[in-house]
Design a protein around this motif. Sequence first.
Motif, PDB file in Angstrom:
ATOM      1  N   SER A 248       6.979   2.911  13.754  1.00 21.31           N
ATOM      2  CA  SER A 248       6.676   1.779  12.485  1.00 21.31           C
ATOM      3  C   SER A 248       7.578   0.577  13.058  1.00 21.31           C
ATOM      4  CB  SER A 248       7.332   2.628  11.151  1.00 21.31           C
ATOM      5  OG  SER A 248       6.342   3.585  10.899  1.00 21.31           O
ATOM      6  N   ASN A 274       5.900   2.910   5.808  1.00 23.21           N
ATOM      7  CA  ASN A 274       4.900   2.286   5.062  1.00 23.21           C
ATOM      8  C   ASN A 274       5.298   1.084   4.061  1.00 23.21           C
ATOM      9  OD1 ASN A 274       2.724   1.942   3.407  1.00 23.21           O
ATOM     10  ND2 ASN A 274       2.025   4.056   3.347  1.00 23.21           N
ATOM     11  N   ARG A 278       4.506  -2.632   4.458  1.00 21.30           N
ATOM     12  CA  ARG A 278       3.915  -3.324   3.052  1.00 21.30           C
ATOM     13  C   ARG A 278       4.691  -4.543   2.546  1.00 21.30           C
ATOM     14  NH1 ARG A 278       4.732  -0.963  -2.656  1.00 21.30           N
ATOM     15  NH2 ARG A 278       3.129  -2.043  -3.725  1.00 21.30           N
ATOM     16  N   MET A 284      -0.412   0.229   5.715  1.00 23.88           N
ATOM     17  CA  MET A 284      -0.567   1.592   6.517  1.00 23.88           C
ATOM     18  C   MET A 284      -1.409   2.477   5.629  1.00 23.88           C
ATOM     19  SD  MET A 284       2.397   4.354   7.291  1.00 23.88           S
ATOM     20  CE  MET A 284       3.334   3.504   8.460  1.00 23.88           C
ATOM     21  N   GLU A 291      -5.271   4.373   0.663  1.00 24.64           N
ATOM     22  CA  GLU A 291      -3.854   4.442   0.650  1.00 24.64           C
ATOM     23  C   GLU A 291      -3.480   5.935   0.526  1.00 24.64           C
ATOM     24  OE1 GLU A 291      -2.057   1.751   0.507  1.00 24.64           O
ATOM     25  OE2 GLU A 291      -3.765   0.415   0.591  1.00 24.64           O
ATOM     26  N   ALA A 308      -1.612   1.760  10.962  1.00 24.28           N
ATOM     27  CA  ALA A 308      -0.705   0.823  10.259  1.00 24.28           C
ATOM     28  C   ALA A 308      -0.296  -0.426  11.245  1.00 24.28           C
ATOM     29  CB  ALA A 308       0.674   1.317  10.343  1.00 24.28           C
TER      30      ALA A 308
END
Length: 324
Positions: A248, A274, A278, A284, A291, A308
């Motif tokens: 991530s 996430n 966001r 993601m 979602e 993502a």
Amino acid sequence: MTSKGIRVLPMRVALLVVVTCLVVYYFVSKPKSEPKGYVDLHRLLVAGIGAAEMGGNEVRRVREGNTLGEKSKGETLEGVNDPLTMGDTASHRVMYHSLKAAFPMVNVVSEETDVKDSELLIRLPPLANEEVGKMGLGSEVVNASDVTMWIDPLDATKEYTEKLLQYVTTMVCVAVDGKPVIGIIHKPFERKTYWSWVGHGTNIDDKSNDDITKIIVSLSHKGDVEDVAKRAFGDVSVIGAGGAGYKSLALFDGTASVYVHTTRIKKWDICAGNAIVRNAGGHMTTLTGSEIDYSSHGSPINDKGLVAAVRKHQHYLTKLNFGH
């Protein structure tokens, strides 16, 4: 415990120290404007950073002491051994119990469960994180029953046992009504913590780049995604890496432009990432664009994969053509 040395405390005493400190912090720092049954997300952010760093201290201590006590939880769907170490359990104890003591009304979900151990070494970081406290992030009071905190005491355990320590993280995520709003990813062996609070702020320097297609995927199934990616984009770089937290963050430093996972993955692995994605305006989602729900009811497993990206998420989703 003094600042000049480190004491090894019996398990119950060590946990009592952690719990007492966080309970004191909870009541001292509690805003007068916080009604009964409600909680300020700013305090969850500060406490989450403290918990992630405490867990990271335990992860680092166990690895540096070479006291892994490795066991196996079985195999993943890819047939890869899923190990459990003393780093996982020691980190879980300080993270889970400190957060539950400070926020008893908040549901906390951890990857691990309590396992008895004779002793734990506790290193308490400052609970009032100076960086966060000085940023003027404001407050946001929500109903405590709407909050779920997802914690991953040790992400990338397999890589941890193999000393691929760059992939190892501890993570805390705060979800409200199933939506990830606070993400905290701590890298124990770099002693760095990355966090975002959606709509309020972040300490992450966004260097994301959407000009070059670099796809980051799990080391355990790089080949599967590489075939799909080459059909979608032609000449593309597919990077295998361990740990969902690491992957991530790789979206922000130029390492990769999109993170793809094609098999099931646990929500404590991805919730923090996430929230961070966001906050940056990215997305993601599952492979079909849905979602992901991070509320406490239902399964902790996301079995629909994920895509993502900080930029051009829909473009990647369409080009990869998953589920069609």
